[in-house]
Scaffold this motif. Structure first.
Motif, PDB file in Angstrom:
ATOM      1  N   VAL A  85      -7.406   2.882   9.106  1.00  0.00           N
ATOM      2  CA  VAL A  85      -8.447   2.489   8.142  1.00  0.00           C
ATOM      3  C   VAL A  85      -8.559   3.428   6.774  1.00  0.00           C
ATOM      4  N   THR A  86      -8.449   4.575   6.907  1.00  0.00           N
ATOM      5  CA  THR A  86      -8.342   5.701   5.915  1.00  0.00           C
ATOM      6  C   THR A  86      -7.191   5.530   4.866  1.00  0.00           C
ATOM      7  N   TRP A  87      -6.112   5.324   5.499  1.00  0.00           N
ATOM      8  CA  TRP A  87      -4.725   5.281   4.723  1.00  0.00           C
ATOM      9  C   TRP A  87      -4.827   3.868   3.972  1.00  0.00           C
ATOM     10  N   VAL A  88      -5.121   2.801   4.658  1.00  0.00           N
ATOM     11  CA  VAL A  88      -5.251   1.363   3.814  1.00  0.00           C
ATOM     12  C   VAL A  88      -6.395   1.566   2.940  1.00  0.00           C
ATOM     13  N   SER A  89      -7.357   2.159   3.001  1.00  0.00           N
ATOM     14  CA  SER A  89      -8.579   2.207   2.070  1.00  0.00           C
ATOM     15  C   SER A  89      -8.039   3.084   0.916  1.00  0.00           C
ATOM     16  N   GLN A  90      -7.276   4.190   1.148  1.00  0.00           N
ATOM     17  CA  GLN A  90      -6.716   4.976   0.226  1.00  0.00           C
ATOM     18  C   GLN A  90      -5.603   4.271  -0.763  1.00  0.00           C
ATOM     19  N   LEU A  91      -4.942   3.557  -0.149  1.00  0.00           N
ATOM     20  CA  LEU A  91      -3.847   2.587  -0.855  1.00  0.00           C
ATOM     21  C   LEU A  91      -4.511   1.704  -1.821  1.00  0.00           C
ATOM     22  N   TYR A  92      -5.628   1.103  -1.521  1.00  0.00           N
ATOM     23  CA  TYR A  92      -6.420   0.177  -2.346  1.00  0.00           C
ATOM     24  C   TYR A  92      -7.015   0.940  -3.392  1.00  0.00           C
ATOM     25  N   ALA A  93      -7.546   2.124  -3.150  1.00  0.00           N
ATOM     26  CA  ALA A  93      -8.193   2.967  -4.096  1.00  0.00           C
ATOM     27  C   ALA A  93      -7.231   3.388  -5.221  1.00  0.00           C
ATOM     28  N   PHE A  94      -5.940   3.741  -4.569  1.00  0.00           N
ATOM     29  CA  PHE A  94      -4.873   4.527  -5.376  1.00  0.00           C
ATOM     30  C   PHE A  94      -4.302   3.146  -6.534  1.00  0.00           C
ATOM     31  N   CYS A  95      -4.232   1.893  -6.116  1.00  0.00           N
ATOM     32  CA  CYS A  95      -3.839   0.904  -6.725  1.00  0.00           C
ATOM     33  C   CYS A  95      -4.911   0.253  -7.597  1.00  0.00           C
ATOM     34  N   LYS A  96      -5.983   0.714  -7.184  1.00  0.00           N
ATOM     35  CA  LYS A  96      -7.351   0.456  -8.222  1.00  0.00           C
ATOM     36  C   LYS A  96      -7.693  -1.060  -7.898  1.00  0.00           C
ATOM     37  N   LYS A  97      -7.256  -1.619  -6.647  1.00  0.00           N
ATOM     38  CA  LYS A  97      -7.545  -3.140  -6.376  1.00  0.00           C
ATOM     39  C   LYS A  97      -8.752  -3.310  -5.250  1.00  0.00           C
ATOM     40  N   ASP A  98      -9.243  -4.402  -5.209  1.00  0.00           N
ATOM     41  CA  ASP A  98     -10.228  -4.694  -4.233  1.00  0.00           C
ATOM     42  C   ASP A  98      -9.399  -5.361  -2.900  1.00  0.00           C
ATOM     43  N   TYR A  99     -10.067  -5.444  -1.860  1.00  0.00           N
ATOM     44  CA  TYR A  99      -9.308  -5.694  -0.696  1.00  0.00           C
ATOM     45  C   TYR A  99      -8.872  -7.281  -0.702  1.00  0.00           C
ATOM     46  N   LYS A 100      -9.024  -7.958  -1.535  1.00  0.00           N
ATOM     47  CA  LYS A 100      -8.864  -9.251  -1.584  1.00  0.00           C
ATOM     48  C   LYS A 100      -7.162  -9.554  -2.348  1.00  0.00           C
ATOM     49  N   SER A 101      -6.920  -8.411  -2.935  1.00  0.00           N
ATOM     50  CA  SER A 101      -5.739  -8.367  -3.751  1.00  0.00           C
ATOM     51  C   SER A 101      -4.290  -8.125  -2.862  1.00  0.00           C
ATOM     52  N   GLN A 102      -3.424  -8.691  -3.364  1.00  0.00           N
ATOM     53  CA  GLN A 102      -1.945  -8.457  -2.861  1.00  0.00           C
ATOM     54  C   GLN A 102      -1.575  -7.144  -3.157  1.00  0.00           C
ATOM     55  N   ILE A 103      -1.022  -6.230  -2.450  1.00  0.00           N
ATOM     56  CA  ILE A 103      -0.389  -4.885  -2.898  1.00  0.00           C
ATOM     57  C   ILE A 103       1.113  -5.156  -2.745  1.00  0.00           C
ATOM     58  N   SER A 104       1.893  -4.905  -3.690  1.00  0.00           N
ATOM     59  CA  SER A 104       3.332  -4.971  -3.751  1.00  0.00           C
ATOM     60  C   SER A 104       3.940  -3.712  -3.278  1.00  0.00           C
ATOM     61  N   SER A 105       5.340  -4.194  -2.783  1.00  0.00           N
ATOM     62  CA  SER A 105       6.112  -3.138  -2.100  1.00  0.00           C
ATOM     63  C   SER A 105       6.280  -1.888  -3.174  1.00  0.00           C
ATOM     64  N   ALA A 106       6.320  -2.361  -4.536  1.00  0.00           N
ATOM     65  CA  ALA A 106       6.396  -1.188  -5.477  1.00  0.00           C
ATOM     66  C   ALA A 106       5.403  -0.264  -5.400  1.00  0.00           C
TER      67      ALA A 106
END
Length: 105
Positions: free
Chosen positions: A21-42
């Motif tokens: 949960v921590t890693w996924v939350s950090q990913l979204y914070a890093f990308c500055k996206k909310d949890y509804k957004s897609q995260i790309s492979s890049a």
């Protein structure tokens, strides 16, 4: 695989869950996206590259595993009837419940 090993795998996953949960939350914070957004492979690659600059290799591997597991369940849930606007900690509960149910079969 015997029942004892399945049991211990379930216990192992439960211990990892809060880190996932921590890693996924950090990913979204890093990308500055909310949890509804897609995260790309890049974006994932950039996050893991940045993470590797100040984390141990095993931590980067754990983060990668967490992210890919999360994405798998997100894609799976979009095909089903799971809520699309759930936060990662809510979705991880679903993931953990599913995995525990599968391991008990």
């Amino acid at each position: 695989m015997n029942l004892k090993s399945i049991y211990y795998q379930g216990k192992s996953f439960q211990k990892k869950l809060r880190y996932y949960v921590t890693w996924v939350s950090q990913l979204y914070a890093f990308c500055k996206k909310d949890y509804k957004s897609q995260i790309s492979s890049a974006e994932i690659s950039r996050f893991l590259k940045q993470l590797s600059k100040n984390r141990e290799h095993w931590q980067v591997q754990q983060a990668s595993e967490a992210i890919h597991t999360y994405q798998f369940y997100i894609r799976r849930n979009k095909l089903g009837n799971e809520p699309h606007n759930a936060k990662p900690d809510e979705l991880w509960k679903t993931v953990a419940d599913d995995m525990m149910r599968i391991m008990r079969l």
